[in-house]
Design a protein around this motif. Sequence first.
Motif, PDB file in Angstrom:
ATOM      1  N   ILE A 177       9.705  -9.284 -30.227  1.00 10.95           N
ATOM      2  CA  ILE A 177       8.543  -9.299 -31.121  1.00 10.95           C
ATOM      3  C   ILE A 177       9.059  -9.001 -32.520  1.00 10.95           C
ATOM      4  O   ILE A 177       9.602  -7.924 -32.765  1.00 10.95           O
ATOM      5  N   ALA A 178       8.897  -9.950 -33.427  1.00 10.75           N
ATOM      6  CA  ALA A 178       9.299  -9.751 -34.816  1.00 10.75           C
ATOM      7  C   ALA A 178       8.124 -10.124 -35.710  1.00 10.75           C
ATOM      8  O   ALA A 178       7.542 -11.207 -35.553  1.00 10.75           O
ATOM      9  N   VAL A 179       7.783  -9.232 -36.633  1.00  9.19           N
ATOM     10  CA  VAL A 179       6.620  -9.426 -37.498  1.00  9.19           C
ATOM     11  C   VAL A 179       7.028  -9.210 -38.946  1.00  9.19           C
ATOM     12  O   VAL A 179       7.741  -8.243 -39.264  1.00  9.19           O
ATOM     13  N   ALA A 180       6.569 -10.099 -39.835  1.00 10.33           N
ATOM     14  CA  ALA A 180       6.844  -9.975 -41.262  1.00 10.33           C
ATOM     15  C   ALA A 180       5.597 -10.348 -42.045  1.00 10.33           C
ATOM     16  O   ALA A 180       4.941 -11.350 -41.730  1.00 10.33           O
ATOM     17  N   PRO A 181       5.219  -9.552 -43.053  1.00  8.55           N
ATOM     18  CA  PRO A 181       4.058  -9.901 -43.870  1.00  8.55           C
ATOM     19  C   PRO A 181       4.235 -11.265 -44.532  1.00  8.55           C
ATOM     20  O   PRO A 181       5.344 -11.658 -44.888  1.00  8.55           O
ATOM     21  N   ALA A 182       3.099 -11.982 -44.693  1.00 10.67           N
ATOM     22  CA  ALA A 182       3.122 -13.280 -45.354  1.00 10.67           C
ATOM     23  C   ALA A 182       1.717 -13.577 -45.872  1.00 10.67           C
ATOM     24  O   ALA A 182       0.730 -13.088 -45.294  1.00 10.67           O
ATOM     25  N   PRO A 183       1.586 -14.347 -46.935  1.00 10.72           N
ATOM     26  CA  PRO A 183       0.258 -14.665 -47.473  1.00 10.72           C
ATOM     27  C   PRO A 183      -0.625 -15.332 -46.424  1.00 10.72           C
ATOM     28  O   PRO A 183      -0.198 -16.271 -45.740  1.00 10.72           O
ATOM     29  N   GLY A 184      -1.830 -14.823 -46.246  1.00 11.97           N
ATOM     30  CA  GLY A 184      -2.781 -15.405 -45.303  1.00 11.97           C
ATOM     31  C   GLY A 184      -2.642 -14.883 -43.894  1.00 11.97           C
ATOM     32  O   GLY A 184      -3.610 -14.435 -43.287  1.00 11.97           O
ATOM     33  N   ARG A 185      -1.433 -14.928 -43.351  1.00 12.47           N
ATOM     34  CA  ARG A 185      -1.205 -14.478 -41.973  1.00 12.47           C
ATOM     35  C   ARG A 185       0.267 -14.114 -41.804  1.00 12.47           C
ATOM     36  O   ARG A 185       1.149 -14.872 -42.222  1.00 12.47           O
ATOM     37  N   ALA A 186       0.514 -12.968 -41.194  1.00 13.17           N
ATOM     38  CA  ALA A 186       1.892 -12.525 -40.987  1.00 13.17           C
ATOM     39  C   ALA A 186       2.660 -13.506 -40.116  1.00 13.17           C
ATOM     40  O   ALA A 186       2.091 -14.165 -39.232  1.00 13.17           O
ATOM     41  N   ARG A 187       3.951 -13.605 -40.355  1.00 20.11           N
ATOM     42  CA  ARG A 187       4.816 -14.433 -39.519  1.00 20.11           C
ATOM     43  C   ARG A 187       5.207 -13.645 -38.273  1.00 20.11           C
ATOM     44  O   ARG A 187       5.721 -12.525 -38.378  1.00 20.11           O
ATOM     45  N   GLU A 198      11.055  -5.859 -34.159  1.00 22.10           N
ATOM     46  CA  GLU A 198      11.433  -5.745 -35.565  1.00 22.10           C
ATOM     47  C   GLU A 198      10.195  -5.907 -36.431  1.00 22.10           C
ATOM     48  O   GLU A 198       9.435  -6.880 -36.270  1.00 22.10           O
ATOM     49  N   VAL A 199       9.997  -4.938 -37.333  1.00 21.38           N
ATOM     50  CA  VAL A 199       8.883  -5.003 -38.278  1.00 21.38           C
ATOM     51  C   VAL A 199       9.493  -5.009 -39.674  1.00 21.38           C
ATOM     52  O   VAL A 199      10.213  -4.080 -40.062  1.00 21.38           O
ATOM     53  N   ALA A 200       9.223  -6.066 -40.433  1.00 24.54           N
ATOM     54  CA  ALA A 200       9.810  -6.225 -41.758  1.00 24.54           C
ATOM     55  C   ALA A 200       9.219  -5.207 -42.737  1.00 24.54           C
ATOM     56  O   ALA A 200       8.169  -4.605 -42.478  1.00 24.54           O
ATOM     57  N   ALA A 222      13.765  -0.829 -31.390  1.00 26.65           N
ATOM     58  CA  ALA A 222      12.847  -1.177 -32.476  1.00 26.65           C
ATOM     59  C   ALA A 222      13.489  -0.851 -33.815  1.00 26.65           C
ATOM     60  O   ALA A 222      14.063   0.221 -33.996  1.00 26.65           O
ATOM     61  N   ARG A 223      13.349  -1.779 -34.765  1.00 26.38           N
ATOM     62  CA  ARG A 223      13.859  -1.595 -36.123  1.00 26.38           C
ATOM     63  C   ARG A 223      12.705  -1.790 -37.098  1.00 26.38           C
ATOM     64  O   ARG A 223      12.038  -2.831 -37.082  1.00 26.38           O
ATOM     65  N   LEU A 224      12.488  -0.789 -37.941  1.00 27.35           N
ATOM     66  CA  LEU A 224      11.389  -0.816 -38.892  1.00 27.35           C
ATOM     67  C   LEU A 224      11.941  -0.806 -40.312  1.00 27.35           C
ATOM     68  O   LEU A 224      12.725   0.076 -40.669  1.00 27.35           O
ATOM     69  N   GLY A 225      11.531  -1.789 -41.103  1.00 30.89           N
ATOM     70  CA  GLY A 225      11.954  -1.850 -42.492  1.00 30.89           C
ATOM     71  C   GLY A 225      11.242  -0.814 -43.346  1.00 30.89           C
ATOM     72  O   GLY A 225      10.371  -0.063 -42.870  1.00 30.89           O
ATOM     73  N   GLU A 226      11.592  -0.771 -44.611  1.00 28.54           N
ATOM     74  CA  GLU A 226      11.027   0.237 -45.514  1.00 28.54           C
ATOM     75  C   GLU A 226       9.507   0.137 -45.552  1.00 28.54           C
ATOM     76  O   GLU A 226       8.930  -0.931 -45.778  1.00 28.54           O
ATOM     77  N   GLY A 227       8.850   1.275 -45.300  1.00 30.92           N
ATOM     78  CA  GLY A 227       7.398   1.329 -45.343  1.00 30.92           C
ATOM     79  C   GLY A 227       6.693   0.648 -44.180  1.00 30.92           C
ATOM     80  O   GLY A 227       5.462   0.534 -44.175  1.00 30.92           O
ATOM     81  N   ALA A 228       7.433   0.197 -43.160  1.00 28.73           N
ATOM     82  CA  ALA A 228       6.810  -0.468 -42.007  1.00 28.73           C
ATOM     83  C   ALA A 228       6.135   0.546 -41.092  1.00 28.73           C
ATOM     84  O   ALA A 228       6.454   1.738 -41.116  1.00 28.73           O
ATOM     85  N   ARG A 229       5.195   0.064 -40.267  1.00 29.57           N
ATOM     86  CA  ARG A 229       4.461   0.931 -39.357  1.00 29.57           C
ATOM     87  C   ARG A 229       4.422   0.300 -37.963  1.00 29.57           C
ATOM     88  O   ARG A 229       4.188  -0.895 -37.829  1.00 29.57           O
ATOM     89  N   LEU A 230       4.639   1.142 -36.945  1.00 27.58           N
ATOM     90  CA  LEU A 230       4.617   0.701 -35.550  1.00 27.58           C
ATOM     91  C   LEU A 230       3.791   1.670 -34.728  1.00 27.58           C
ATOM     92  O   LEU A 230       3.977   2.892 -34.821  1.00 27.58           O
ATOM     93  N   SER A 231       2.887   1.133 -33.922  1.00 24.61           N
ATOM     94  CA  SER A 231       2.149   1.927 -32.937  1.00 24.61           C
ATOM     95  C   SER A 231       2.369   1.300 -31.569  1.00 24.61           C
ATOM     96  O   SER A 231       2.153   0.101 -31.384  1.00 24.61           O
ATOM     97  N   LEU A 265      15.027   3.763 -31.806  1.00 25.73           N
ATOM     98  CA  LEU A 265      14.231   3.401 -32.970  1.00 25.73           C
ATOM     99  C   LEU A 265      15.030   3.655 -34.246  1.00 25.73           C
ATOM    100  O   LEU A 265      15.598   4.735 -34.416  1.00 25.73           O
ATOM    101  N   THR A 266      15.057   2.659 -35.115  1.00 23.07           N
ATOM    102  CA  THR A 266      15.725   2.774 -36.401  1.00 23.07           C
ATOM    103  C   THR A 266      14.680   2.579 -37.491  1.00 23.07           C
ATOM    104  O   THR A 266      14.118   1.481 -37.629  1.00 23.07           O
ATOM    105  N   LEU A 267      14.404   3.649 -38.243  1.00 24.45           N
ATOM    106  CA  LEU A 267      13.378   3.617 -39.272  1.00 24.45           C
ATOM    107  C   LEU A 267      14.031   3.680 -40.645  1.00 24.45           C
ATOM    108  O   LEU A 267      14.857   4.558 -40.914  1.00 24.45           O
ATOM    109  N   ALA A 268      13.640   2.747 -41.527  1.00 24.93           N
ATOM    110  CA  ALA A 268      14.068   2.830 -42.920  1.00 24.93           C
ATOM    111  C   ALA A 268      13.161   3.823 -43.652  1.00 24.93           C
ATOM    112  O   ALA A 268      12.215   4.372 -43.076  1.00 24.93           O
ATOM    113  N   ALA A 269      13.461   4.063 -44.904  1.00 27.57           N
ATOM    114  CA  ALA A 269      12.677   5.024 -45.690  1.00 27.57           C
ATOM    115  C   ALA A 269      11.192   4.672 -45.669  1.00 27.57           C
ATOM    116  O   ALA A 269      10.815   3.502 -45.746  1.00 27.57           O
ATOM    117  N   ARG A 270      10.364   5.700 -45.534  1.00 27.17           N
ATOM    118  CA  ARG A 270       8.898   5.620 -45.553  1.00 27.17           C
ATOM    119  C   ARG A 270       8.316   4.863 -44.362  1.00 27.17           C
ATOM    120  O   ARG A 270       7.108   4.614 -44.318  1.00 27.17           O
TER     121      ARG A 270
END
Length: 234
Positions: A4-14, A56-58, A87-96, A116-121
Amino acid sequence: MSTIAVAPAPGRARCRLVAGALSPRVLHADDGGARVALVATGALLLGGDEVRIDVEVAPGGWLEVVETAGTVAYDAGGTPSGWHVRARLGEGARLSWCGLPLVVADGAHVRRSTELTLAARARALLRETLVFGRVGETGGVLRAVTRATLDGADLLVEDLDLGPAARRSPGVLGERRVLDTTLALGWRPVEVPAGHRYDLDGPGAFVRYLGADTHSGTGPALAATSWRADLDLP
Protein backbone atom coordinates in the motif's frame (compact mmCIF):
# COMPACT_ATOMS: atom_id res chain seq x y z
CA MET A 1 3.85 -9.35 -0.54
CA SER A 2 0.97 -6.89 -0.23
CA THR A 3 1.79 -3.23 -0.87
CA ILE A 4 0.00 0.00 0.00
CA ALA A 5 1.60 3.25 -1.13
CA VAL A 6 -0.19 6.60 -0.88
CA ALA A 7 0.91 10.06 -2.04
CA PRO A 8 -1.04 13.34 -2.00
CA ALA A 9 -2.13 14.63 -5.42
CA PRO A 10 -4.54 17.29 -6.72
CA GLY A 11 -8.12 16.00 -6.69
CA ARG A 12 -7.33 12.49 -5.47
CA ALA A 13 -4.31 10.90 -3.82
CA ARG A 14 -2.24 8.46 -5.85
CA CYS A 15 -2.60 4.92 -4.49
CA ARG A 16 -0.44 1.98 -5.49
CA LEU A 17 -1.96 -1.28 -4.30
CA VAL A 18 -0.48 -4.74 -4.78
CA ALA A 19 -2.29 -7.87 -3.58
CA GLY A 20 -0.54 -10.74 -1.85
CA ALA A 21 -1.97 -12.92 0.91
CA LEU A 22 -4.02 -9.81 1.68
CA SER A 23 -5.74 -7.72 -0.96
CA PRO A 24 -5.84 -3.92 -0.32
CA ARG A 25 -8.98 -2.09 -1.48
CA VAL A 26 -9.67 1.65 -1.34
CA LEU A 27 -12.68 2.60 0.78
CA HIS A 28 -12.25 6.37 0.58
CA ALA A 29 -9.75 8.82 -0.86
CA ASP A 30 -9.25 12.57 -1.06
CA ASP A 31 -6.39 14.73 -2.26
CA GLY A 32 -4.33 13.98 0.88
CA GLY A 33 -4.63 10.24 1.36
CA ALA A 34 -6.83 7.16 1.56
CA ARG A 35 -8.63 4.69 3.76
CA VAL A 36 -7.73 1.16 2.63
CA ALA A 37 -9.23 -2.20 3.66
CA LEU A 38 -7.19 -5.41 3.85
CA VAL A 39 -9.11 -8.49 2.70
CA ALA A 40 -7.67 -11.99 3.08
CA THR A 41 -7.42 -13.89 -0.21
CA GLY A 42 -7.35 -17.27 1.58
CA ALA A 43 -7.18 -18.92 5.00
CA LEU A 44 -4.55 -17.36 7.30
CA LEU A 45 -2.28 -18.20 9.05
CA LEU A 46 -1.33 -21.74 8.11
CA GLY A 47 2.00 -23.42 8.73
CA GLY A 48 4.59 -22.06 6.29
CA ASP A 49 2.65 -18.86 5.49
CA GLU A 50 4.75 -15.69 5.39
CA VAL A 51 2.47 -12.67 5.18
CA ARG A 52 4.34 -9.47 4.31
CA ILE A 53 2.76 -6.03 4.10
CA ASP A 54 4.72 -3.03 2.86
CA VAL A 55 3.30 0.43 3.55
CA GLU A 56 4.52 3.83 2.38
CA VAL A 57 2.93 7.22 3.02
CA ALA A 58 4.51 10.13 1.15
CA PRO A 59 5.30 13.43 2.89
CA GLY A 60 2.18 15.23 4.06
CA GLY A 61 -0.08 12.29 3.22
CA TRP A 62 -2.38 10.17 5.35
CA LEU A 63 -3.40 6.52 5.37
CA GLU A 64 -5.85 4.56 7.47
CA VAL A 65 -5.65 0.77 7.21
CA VAL A 66 -8.78 -1.19 8.08
CA GLU A 67 -8.75 -4.93 8.74
CA THR A 68 -12.02 -6.57 7.71
CA ALA A 69 -11.57 -9.66 9.91
CA GLY A 70 -9.37 -10.99 12.67
CA THR A 71 -6.68 -13.58 11.97
CA VAL A 72 -6.28 -17.10 13.37
CA ALA A 73 -2.88 -18.76 13.39
CA TYR A 74 -4.01 -22.37 13.04
CA ASP A 75 -2.57 -25.54 14.51
CA ALA A 76 0.36 -26.34 12.23
CA GLY A 77 2.07 -28.92 14.38
CA GLY A 78 4.76 -26.37 15.22
CA THR A 79 5.54 -25.42 11.59
CA PRO A 80 6.47 -21.71 11.69
CA SER A 81 4.49 -18.92 10.03
CA GLY A 82 5.01 -15.18 9.94
CA TRP A 83 3.20 -11.84 9.81
CA HIS A 84 5.50 -8.94 8.93
CA VAL A 85 4.65 -5.26 8.50
CA ARG A 86 7.07 -2.59 7.28
CA ALA A 87 5.85 1.01 7.15
CA ARG A 88 7.69 4.15 6.02
CA LEU A 89 6.20 7.58 6.68
CA GLY A 90 7.50 10.73 5.02
CA GLU A 91 7.77 14.11 6.71
CA GLY A 92 4.46 15.09 8.29
CA ALA A 93 2.72 11.88 7.14
CA ARG A 94 0.05 10.18 9.25
CA LEU A 95 -0.84 6.48 9.61
CA SER A 96 -3.65 4.83 11.56
CA TRP A 97 -3.84 1.03 11.75
CA CYS A 98 -6.03 -0.37 14.51
CA GLY A 99 -5.90 -4.08 13.77
CA LEU A 100 -8.33 -6.81 14.75
CA PRO A 101 -7.26 -9.69 17.05
CA LEU A 102 -4.66 -12.29 16.14
CA VAL A 103 -5.62 -15.60 17.76
CA VAL A 104 -2.72 -18.01 18.26
CA ALA A 105 -4.22 -21.51 18.38
CA ASP A 106 -2.59 -24.56 19.97
CA GLY A 107 0.13 -25.89 17.68
CA ALA A 108 0.75 -22.53 15.98
CA HIS A 109 4.26 -21.08 15.87
CA VAL A 110 4.19 -17.43 14.78
CA ARG A 111 6.75 -14.68 14.37
CA ARG A 112 5.14 -11.25 14.14
CA SER A 113 7.21 -8.18 13.33
CA THR A 114 6.36 -4.53 12.88
CA GLU A 115 8.96 -2.07 11.62
CA LEU A 116 8.09 1.62 11.36
CA THR A 117 10.29 4.39 10.00
CA LEU A 118 8.96 7.89 10.69
CA ALA A 119 10.43 11.08 9.24
CA ALA A 120 10.21 14.36 11.14
CA ARG A 121 6.69 15.37 12.25
CA ALA A 122 5.20 12.04 11.11
CA ARG A 123 2.67 10.30 13.36
CA ALA A 124 1.50 6.68 13.59
CA LEU A 125 -1.32 5.13 15.63
CA LEU A 126 -1.34 1.34 15.94
CA ARG A 127 -3.46 -1.16 17.85
CA GLU A 128 -2.42 -4.79 18.24
CA THR A 129 -4.51 -7.40 20.06
CA LEU A 130 -2.95 -10.81 20.70
CA VAL A 131 -5.11 -13.69 21.97
CA PHE A 132 -3.63 -17.00 23.08
CA GLY A 133 -5.81 -19.99 22.25
CA ARG A 134 -9.35 -20.47 21.05
CA VAL A 135 -12.00 -21.67 23.50
CA GLY A 136 -10.54 -24.45 25.65
CA GLU A 137 -6.98 -23.91 24.37
CA THR A 138 -3.86 -22.42 25.96
CA GLY A 139 -2.35 -21.18 22.68
CA GLY A 140 0.84 -21.79 20.75
CA VAL A 141 4.13 -19.97 20.29
CA LEU A 142 4.40 -16.27 19.40
CA ARG A 143 7.42 -13.98 19.09
CA ALA A 144 6.33 -10.34 18.64
CA VAL A 145 8.92 -7.72 17.68
CA THR A 146 8.19 -4.00 17.24
CA ARG A 147 10.75 -1.40 16.25
CA ALA A 148 10.05 2.25 15.48
CA THR A 149 12.43 5.05 14.56
CA LEU A 150 11.70 8.77 14.36
CA ASP A 151 13.92 11.02 12.25
CA GLY A 152 16.65 8.37 12.31
CA ALA A 153 16.65 7.71 16.07
CA ASP A 154 15.15 4.72 17.90
CA LEU A 155 11.79 5.57 19.48
CA LEU A 156 10.62 2.08 20.52
CA VAL A 157 12.26 -1.35 20.45
CA GLU A 158 10.26 -4.21 21.96
CA ASP A 159 10.93 -7.94 21.61
CA LEU A 160 8.37 -10.18 23.33
CA ASP A 161 8.94 -13.93 23.69
CA LEU A 162 5.39 -15.17 24.21
CA GLY A 163 5.84 -18.91 24.00
CA PRO A 164 3.71 -20.93 26.46
CA ALA A 165 6.41 -21.26 29.12
CA ALA A 166 7.75 -17.71 28.82
CA ARG A 167 4.39 -15.95 28.96
CA ARG A 168 3.35 -17.78 32.13
CA SER A 169 6.39 -16.40 33.93
CA PRO A 170 5.92 -13.77 36.66
CA GLY A 171 5.77 -10.29 35.19
CA VAL A 172 4.67 -11.47 31.74
CA LEU A 173 1.08 -12.77 31.27
CA GLY A 174 0.71 -15.41 33.97
CA GLU A 175 -2.72 -17.00 33.47
CA ARG A 176 -3.98 -14.19 31.23
CA ARG A 177 -4.74 -14.86 27.57
CA VAL A 178 -4.99 -11.40 26.03
CA LEU A 179 -2.35 -8.72 25.36
CA ASP A 180 -3.97 -5.60 23.88
CA THR A 181 -1.90 -2.51 23.04
CA THR A 182 -2.58 0.88 21.45
CA LEU A 183 0.55 2.77 20.48
CA ALA A 184 1.05 6.43 19.53
CA LEU A 185 4.31 7.34 17.79
CA GLY A 186 5.54 10.78 16.84
CA TRP A 187 3.59 12.72 19.47
CA ARG A 188 2.63 12.39 23.11
CA PRO A 189 -1.18 12.37 23.44
CA VAL A 190 -2.65 14.66 26.08
CA GLU A 191 -5.68 12.53 26.90
CA VAL A 192 -5.11 9.67 29.34
CA PRO A 193 -7.73 6.92 28.80
CA ALA A 194 -8.55 4.26 31.37
CA GLY A 195 -5.86 1.59 31.62
CA HIS A 196 -2.12 1.41 32.06
CA ARG A 197 -0.45 4.19 30.06
CA TYR A 198 3.28 4.32 29.52
CA ASP A 199 5.08 7.31 28.01
CA LEU A 200 8.10 6.68 25.81
CA ASP A 201 11.37 8.52 26.28
CA GLY A 202 10.67 10.32 23.00
CA PRO A 203 7.36 11.59 21.57
CA GLY A 204 5.07 8.62 22.03
CA ALA A 205 2.98 6.58 24.47
CA PHE A 206 1.05 3.34 24.70
CA VAL A 207 -1.85 1.88 26.66
CA ARG A 208 -1.73 -1.83 27.44
CA TYR A 209 -4.25 -4.31 28.80
CA LEU A 210 -3.52 -7.81 30.09
CA GLY A 211 -6.58 -9.93 30.78
CA ALA A 212 -8.63 -13.06 30.37
CA ASP A 213 -10.78 -11.80 27.45
CA THR A 214 -10.89 -9.06 24.83
CA HIS A 215 -13.99 -7.21 26.03
CA SER A 216 -13.02 -6.46 29.64
CA GLY A 217 -10.11 -4.10 28.97
CA THR A 218 -11.47 -0.82 27.58
CA GLY A 219 -8.25 1.22 27.79
CA PRO A 220 -6.71 0.35 24.39
CA ALA A 221 -10.05 0.76 22.59
CA LEU A 222 -10.64 4.17 24.17
CA ALA A 223 -7.08 5.23 23.37
CA ALA A 224 -7.49 4.16 19.74
CA THR A 225 -10.61 6.32 19.45
CA SER A 226 -9.41 9.41 21.31
CA TRP A 227 -5.86 9.41 19.95
CA ARG A 228 -7.13 8.99 16.38
CA ALA A 229 -8.59 12.49 16.67
CA ASP A 230 -5.03 13.82 17.05
CA LEU A 231 -4.26 12.62 13.52
CA ASP A 232 -6.99 14.82 11.99
CA LEU A 233 -8.10 12.11 9.57
CA PRO A 234 -11.24 12.51 7.40
